[in-house]
Motif scaffolding. Structure first.
Motif, PDB file in Angstrom:
ATOM      1  N   PRO A 297      47.879  39.435  39.361  1.00  0.00           N
ATOM      2  CA  PRO A 297      48.588  38.519  38.461  1.00  0.00           C
ATOM      3  C   PRO A 297      50.086  38.594  38.707  1.00  0.00           C
ATOM      4  O   PRO A 297      50.618  39.661  39.033  1.00  0.00           O
ATOM      5  N   ARG A 298      50.779  37.452  38.528  1.00  0.00           N
ATOM      6  CA  ARG A 298      52.231  37.448  38.682  1.00  0.00           C
ATOM      7  C   ARG A 298      52.928  37.926  37.409  1.00  0.00           C
ATOM      8  O   ARG A 298      54.130  38.146  37.417  1.00  0.00           O
TER       9      ARG A 298
ATOM     10  N   TYR B  18      41.428  41.708  38.183  1.00  0.00           N
ATOM     11  CA  TYR B  18      42.418  41.774  39.249  1.00  0.00           C
ATOM     12  C   TYR B  18      42.973  43.190  39.400  1.00  0.00           C
ATOM     13  O   TYR B  18      42.944  43.997  38.473  1.00  0.00           O
TER      14      TYR B  18
ATOM     15  N   HIS C 218      48.317  33.693  39.046  1.00  0.00           N
ATOM     16  CA  HIS C 218      47.903  34.802  39.895  1.00  0.00           C
ATOM     17  C   HIS C 218      48.103  34.462  41.365  1.00  0.00           C
ATOM     18  O   HIS C 218      48.134  33.293  41.743  1.00  0.00           O
TER      19      HIS C 218
END
Length: 769
Positions: free
Chosen positions: A324-325, A95, A319
């Motif tokens: 990604p969070r 990511y 994510h």
């Protein structure tokens, strides 16, 4: 809500149309830059400028989601893999990270992640792993049972390029993991980079060979990995640090930092700059610390990555389609940007060295606006391959002078007729003297007219007033120009002069049929500096552009520099005569005080080539008077610790010039101190002891600490080595402290430094032994 009229509707439709046009243009522009950056390793703009474009694109999509499409660059991770290499599908997607550009943006992200975690895992407090964001090339390594199977670039996050053969040439990356209990399968994510020192050294070899140097470490790393011939990659000084793991089988660490510990045991390189933190305030401290230290590190960085450390908590946060969070990247202000090279001119320094510099279209770099940048010398201009009119990359590191890195080659397409090569002048641009190397083999060219060249004289006078020399307040570069070359900016044409402003200025301007008559400079040589009086500078004026309402008019007028403008009443009678300005009064007061400065400062003020504060202190400590230094032969001078043969030869050469000796004699006659007073009460406690002071001390300035060491017979060194006896570390001590600890050299705080000065190094030597 009010009724929408036909006019309102038309205005809204127009605005929407403009926004759609902007959005479509942005999509195309960002996509073009992604190809240039990820596939061609030839970025057209700086990272910071790209960040601004992508940030604007995301803002539009957030405000108008109907415009966003699945193929928008904001939905892509990296760039499509190049067709030059075989494709590799990552076992787990790689990511991108959400970019944050301010403390407030970071705070918003931090609070959102913390709140989301509390909702899903009540009572759990996240710990944060922070690590430096390396400016390199993201890489994924696949190990099976400890054996390296393949290496791939990130590509679009799902499919990368197979660069296994090239990665195998990097010494930091093990082909076989060390230790035991290796996972059945493990994707290791990391960043390949070229260390800063290695990058500079490698570029120097290219310049020495007459080749174009590499633009920056990131491009150098990416270009090296995408070489078709692994033997070429092997010639590049590449390294890698791990920054994560992807798919794995037979390996289930509970957190990011536990994973790093295991990877390090298996021989994979892990960054030494990683930390585990518990609060937002600690994260801010980390950001501020490494922003200060960013140029002392092994590699270049452009920010810091903040991650939730616990893997279970990461899985809970999940994510988005792109990022990604549980992780984000905080970006430092840019230090590398693209701009237009408008011209190349020359600067003549105080020792006569003629240095080309770039005149740039104004651009903001590292928080400040830049219009000029160094190009070092004519050979570097040629080696960099820059042409006047090029778009160029400009870098500014901390407080260092901005530097042109190189041209943005793709931007030349279609603009070839606008570009021209730079030609180094044969004569000094300030006085017309034929330039020549200082000595045979020198790369740099110098103006040999040292005594009379106005550019050299202006620089030398300003240097006399600098903090490292006689520290004369109000004697800076502008004052130096006013004393030595006040007509530097004199208008060439009469029609560019504002005659009304000129008459009201009080300056004794003489107009002739072809222009303004030149002034006679107050100083033709710095020997007269300490004989000047305020009356001597009464009529000195400089030329300034006239402004109306803050805007330049294109007209010029004289302005008295050292005295105030006289004032007349409406009948033409003198109301208030001209008088010395407050700065001028301060200048002469400070010049009087400067006569009592110690000998080493006088030596620095003389602008002897290679003789800076360190060598000057060594000379003054060894001889104590200017007469003794003048009488010493070269061999004797070279034997002094801190001097050596190069400086000794320079000192002897300087005193062999007649006008230099007249300068010293005239200063002495004006009352400048030429001999240090010997303080019989100061004990020689540090004879033969080398001390390095680093960081800030409360009770001593940098100069005061050095003088205290030298006064006691010690050597105040500027760098730590095996010959260093003691290091004194104050607040914000940096790499010197780290090196002292590495070498096992005793480190003292400020209280212990005072004890050292009083009693010598006795107890620390015993501890060292």
């Amino acid at each position: 809500m009010g009724r929408v009229t036909t006019a309102d509707h038309a205005e809204a439709t127009t605005a929407s149309s403009e926004l759609r046009e902007e959005y479509a243009a942005l999509v195309d522009e960002v996509a073009r830059h992604q190809v240039a950056y990820h596939q061609k390793d030839s970025p057209l703009i700086s990272d910071a400028q790209y960040d601004q474009l992508i940030h604007r694109l995301r803002t539009i999509e957030a405000d108008h989601p109907e415009l966003a499409s699945a193929d928008s660059p904001t939905q892509q991770v990296g760039g499509a893999p190049s067709e030059a290499f075989a494709p590799v599908t990552h076992l787990r997607r790689m990511y991108s990270l959400e970019d944050l550009f301010s403390a407030s943006e970071l705070r918003t992200w931090y609070d959102r992640a913390s709140a989301s975690l509390q909702e899903q895992r009540p009572g759990e407090q996240p710990r944060w792993l922070v690590e430096l964001k390396i400016d390199g090339l993201a890489i994924s390594l696949l190990y099976r049972h400890g054996e390296l199977v393949w290496a791939a670039t990130r590509g679009d996050g799902t499919t990368g390029e197979d660069v296994t053969h090239n990665v195998r040439t990097i010494a930091d990356i093990p082909h076989h993991l060390t230790g035991d209990n290796h996972p059945e399968e493990l994707e290791v994510r990391g960043e390949i980079f070229m260390p800063s020192e290695a990058f500079e050294a490698f570029n120097q070899t290219l310049i020495d060979a007459g080749k174009t140097p590499l633009a920056n470490p990131r491009n150098a790393a990416a270009g090296s990995i995408r070489q078709k011939d692994p033997r070429k990659t092997a010639q590049r000084p590449l390294s890698m640090f791990v920054h994560g793991i992807g798919a794995r089988s037979g390996f289930e660490p509970t957190s990011q930092h536990h994973a790093y510990e295991a990877l390090a045991e298996w021989g994979l390189p892990v960054s030494p700059y990683t930390a585990i933190l518990d609060s937002f305030e600690e994260i801010l401290d980390y950001l501020e610390t490494y922003e200060r230290k960013r140029h002392e590190l092994v590699h270049e960085i452009d920010g810091v990555v903040i991650k939730v450390d616990d893997f279970a908590q990461q899985r809970s946060l999940g994510h988005t389609s792109r990022v990604p969070r549980w992780a984000a990247a905080y970006k430092y202000p840019p230090e590398e940007v693209a701009t237009r090279l408008l011209d190349i001119r020359e600067h003549v320094g105080r020792t006569g060295r003629v240095t080309p510099y770039a005149v740039l279209k104004k651009v903001k770099v590292a928080g400040s606006e830049v219009q000029r940048a160094t190009l070092h010398n004519q050979d570097v201009v040629k080696a960099k391959g820059v042409l006047i009119g090029d778009d160029v990359m400009v870098r500014k590191a901390g407080d260092v002078i901005p530097e042109v890195i190189g041209p943005v080659l793709p931007s030349r397409d279609g603009r070839e007729d606008e570009l021209r090569e730079y030609e180094f002048p044969e004569r000094c641009p300030a006085c017309g003297t034929v330039l020549a190397p200082g000595k045979e083999g020198d790369v740099d060219y110098r103006c040999p007219n040292a005594e009379s060249c106005p550019a050299q004289l202006s620089e030398r006078v300003a240097h006399i007033g600098s903090r490292g020399a006689l520290d004369i307040e109000s004697l800076g570069y502008e004052a130096g120009l006013a004393l030595t070359n006040p007509d530097l900016r004199r208008p060439a044409e009469l029609d560019t002069i504002d005659r009304e402003a000129a008459e009201a200025s009080g300056a004794p301007v003489t107009f002739g049929p072809k222009g303004v008559s030149p002034q006679t400079p107050v100083l033709r040589n710095e020997a007269d500096l300490f004989d000047l009086t305020a009356e001597d500078v009464k009529d000195v004026y400089v030329w300034r552009e006239v402004r109306h309402a803050g805007e330049p008019t294109g007209k010029w007028a004289p302005s008295l520099y050292f005295w105030t403008k006289p004032q007349w009443d409406r009948h033409g009678a003198l109301k208030k005569p001209s008088e010395p300005t407050a700065n001028t009064i301060q200048l002469f007061e400070e010049m009087h005080k400067a006569k009592a400065q110690p000998l080493w400062r006088v030596l620095v003020a003389l602008s002897i080539r290679h003789v800076g504060p360190t060598a000057s202190r060594a000379l003054s400590a060894a001889y104590g008077s200017m007469d003794k230094i003048r009488a010493a032969d070269e061999e004797e001078l070279a034997g002094i610790d801190g001097v050596g043969p190069v400086i000794a030869a320079s000192v002897r050469e300087w005193f062999s010039v007649d006008w230099h000796c007249r300068l010293v004699d005239q200063w002495a006659a004006a009352g400048v101190r030429m001999e240090d007073e010997v303080d019989e009460d100061t004990p020689r406690t540090l004879e033969g002891v080398t001390v390095v002071v680093t960081g800030s001390l409360e009770g001593y300035s940098r100069d005061e600490s050095k003088e205290a060491i030298i006064a006691r017979g010690g050597r105040a060194a500027g760098s730590v080595s095996k010959k260093t006896d003691v290091v004194v570390a104050g607040a914000n001590a940096g790499s010197k402290l780290a090196k002292a600890e590495q070498l096992g050299i005793p480190v003292l705080d400020e209280a212990e430094f005072s004890e050292l000065l009083s009693n010598g190094p006795g107890r620390w030597k015993q501890a060292d032994d």
